[in-house]
Design an enzyme around this catalytic site. Sequence first.
Site, PDB file in Angstrom:
ATOM      1  N   ASP A 189       1.029  -1.317  -0.062  1.00  0.00           N
ATOM      2  CA  ASP A 189      -0.052   0.023   0.123  1.00  0.00           C
ATOM      3  C   ASP A 189       0.884   1.288   0.105  1.00  0.00           C
ATOM      4  OD1 ASP A 189       0.965  -0.316   2.318  1.00  0.00           O
ATOM      5  OD2 ASP A 189      -0.878  -0.049   3.561  1.00  0.00           O
TER       6      ASP A 189
ATOM      7  N   HIS B  13      23.431   2.777 -18.895  1.00  0.00           N
ATOM      8  CA  HIS B  13      22.300   3.180 -17.897  1.00  0.00           C
ATOM      9  C   HIS B  13      22.583   2.557 -16.636  1.00  0.00           C
ATOM     10  CE1 HIS B  13      19.388   5.320 -21.056  1.00  0.00           C
ATOM     11  NE2 HIS B  13      20.712   5.974 -20.503  1.00  0.00           N
TER      12      HIS B  13
ATOM     13  N   ASP C 233      26.448  10.503 -14.295  1.00  0.00           N
ATOM     14  CA  ASP C 233      25.535  10.975 -15.018  1.00  0.00           C
ATOM     15  C   ASP C 233      24.301  11.357 -14.217  1.00  0.00           C
ATOM     16  OD1 ASP C 233      23.497  11.655 -17.103  1.00  0.00           O
ATOM     17  OD2 ASP C 233      24.143   9.893 -18.311  1.00  0.00           O
TER      18      ASP C 233
ATOM     19  N   HIS D  31      25.915   4.894 -28.919  1.00  0.00           N
ATOM     20  CA  HIS D  31      24.708   5.496 -28.858  1.00  0.00           C
ATOM     21  C   HIS D  31      24.904   7.010 -29.734  1.00  0.00           C
ATOM     22  CE1 HIS D  31      26.792   8.267 -25.896  1.00  0.00           C
ATOM     23  NE2 HIS D  31      27.332   7.375 -25.284  1.00  0.00           N
TER      24      HIS D  31
ATOM     25  N   HIS E 132      20.190  14.462 -27.583  1.00  0.00           N
ATOM     26  CA  HIS E 132      18.971  14.474 -27.409  1.00  0.00           C
ATOM     27  C   HIS E 132      18.270  15.744 -27.074  1.00  0.00           C
ATOM     28  CE1 HIS E 132      19.252  13.726 -22.983  1.00  0.00           C
ATOM     29  NE2 HIS E 132      20.037  12.775 -23.342  1.00  0.00           N
TER      30      HIS E 132
ATOM     31  N   HIS F  44      14.609  12.971 -22.097  1.00  0.00           N
ATOM     32  CA  HIS F  44      14.806  12.662 -23.394  1.00  0.00           C
ATOM     33  C   HIS F  44      13.488  13.312 -24.044  1.00  0.00           C
ATOM     34  CE1 HIS F  44      17.340   8.810 -22.401  1.00  0.00           C
ATOM     35  NE2 HIS F  44      17.948   9.827 -22.584  1.00  0.00           N
TER      36      HIS F  44
ATOM     37  N   TYR G 175      33.732   3.655 -24.786  1.00  0.00           N
ATOM     38  CA  TYR G 175      33.503   2.471 -23.833  1.00  0.00           C
ATOM     39  C   TYR G 175      34.343   1.438 -24.049  1.00  0.00           C
ATOM     40  CZ  TYR G 175      29.671   5.600 -23.150  1.00  0.00           C
ATOM     41  OH  TYR G 175      28.874   6.854 -23.071  1.00  0.00           O
TER      42      TYR G 175
HETATM   43  N1  GLY Z   1      21.110  10.561 -18.631  1.00  0.00           N
HETATM   44  C1  GLY Z   1      20.609   9.815 -19.846  1.00  0.00           C
HETATM   45  C2  GLY Z   1      20.963  10.424 -21.103  1.00  0.00           C
HETATM   46  O1  GLY Z   1      22.326  11.005 -20.768  1.00  0.00           O
HETATM   47  O2  GLY Z   1      20.531  10.311 -22.002  1.00  0.00           O
HETATM   48 MN    MN Z   2      21.640  12.735 -22.135  1.00  0.00          MN
HETATM   49 MN    MN Z   3      22.849  11.719 -19.310  1.00  0.00          MN
END
Ligand code: GLY
Ligand code: MN
Ligand code: MN
Length: 442
Positions: A41, A247, A264, A354, A358, A365, A394
């Site tokens: 709850d 992540h 981050d 990546h 963004h 995002h 990386y």
């Molecule tokens: N903190 C997530 C990114 O950098 O996209």
């Molecule tokens: Mn970001």
């Molecule tokens: Mn970030």
Amino acid sequence: MKTQLQITPKERAQRRQEFIGRIKGGAAFLFAAPHAIRNHDVHHPYRQDSNFYYLTGLDEPESVAIFNPQSKKPFTLFLEPKDKTKELWEGKMLGLEGARQKLGADEAKSSHDPNAFEEAAIEALLQADRLYYRVGVNTLRDQLIFSLMVKAAKKLGRTGRSLWPIFDPSEVLGEMRLVKSANEIACLQVAANITAQAHTEAMRYCKPGMYEFELEAALFHSFRAAGAGRLGYGSIVASGENACVLHYVNNQRKMQESDLILIDAGAEYEYYTADITRCFPVGTHFSPEQKEVYQSVLLAQKECVAMAKPGRTLKEIHQHAVEVLTEELKRLKVLKGTTASLIKSEAYRPFYPHGTGHWLGMDVHDLGRYYEETYSNSRKLKPGMVFTVEPGLYFSADSKVPAKFKGIGVRIEDDVLITEKGHHVLTSAVPKEVEEIESLRS
Ligand code: GLY
Ligand code: MN
Ligand code: MN
């Protein structure tokens, strides 16, 4: 320091007016985020859906907004009526009168009365040729909306028209949210300042032997103590090889003196979030290998930030990051061959998997199309757009790189606002030069 900066009711009214203008001829049903159960709850702390808050300013669950541009009263809010017992346990509620007085709703009705919603929804549908509603978030809700469309269609009689085509309101709202107003930029700048301060404090506070979660806690303390409402997203505090997990939010590892740490993390202020990444040594200095990789990413990051100006595209910025990082991967003896062929075969991808940025705003995002007309046509940047620049490299333990680089992960991320003349880096207050970082660490 607690600032009072806020999006004003007047600005929200202007947003609604613009939204209503953009969907004219249609109708929109927007639902509040649910109050998610954490366990038994106990609920997670409540965070309103960004689109819903953008238009209404209401941070209560169980709420729905109907926008009917064809009506003299185009904005109806359904929310929980005031309840003394609930107020005793959970705090003040806005109530129906509050929704009219404080949020500017043309009509406010109880969300406990399903007939009230059904009536208003059908009335809006009967006056509309299309519906703006986000399908796929909640199956029961989808069934309700589809059944209301069928009911409404029966009322049309034999007109020959079909059910209402459905559009995601995020498309329209994404366009509105993409170019930030002066107030939105001011809120983002506060979020960026709070976040920059917290990252800088974390750089001072970190000691070998600490756990990642101690830094996570220090960041959270700095954010909240400076007036941030909450985190913009789960903080990534990744030491050593954990930095190669994009992540990573586990944050359980004990940090060693020889590690590099990647943080981050971003504070959310008035529903606007920052998004900063910095890397620094857990000891006082970068090792030669860490410094080499760090300088490669820093070079790409600074050149990409410098490119930001009206008319540029995120695709061009990403392509430049790929070029610089590929050159650097050759210099580090990770890749061999001509730069053009390595880019064509995407040889860099195992080490840079990546994108370079963004949109940033109420969501980390943020909403907004990345293309113009066709997917392959990347969108030109305009003053008021805010986005991240975050290249990285990386080298996980099992990657095919010289042994000395294994276990090193680096990303450097700043938040950039496009201005008339070029750009402004909202997050420039956090050090990123090697010398600045090493002087903070010692
Ligand atoms: N903190 C997530 C990114 O950098 O996209
Ligand atoms: Mn970001
Ligand atoms: Mn970030």
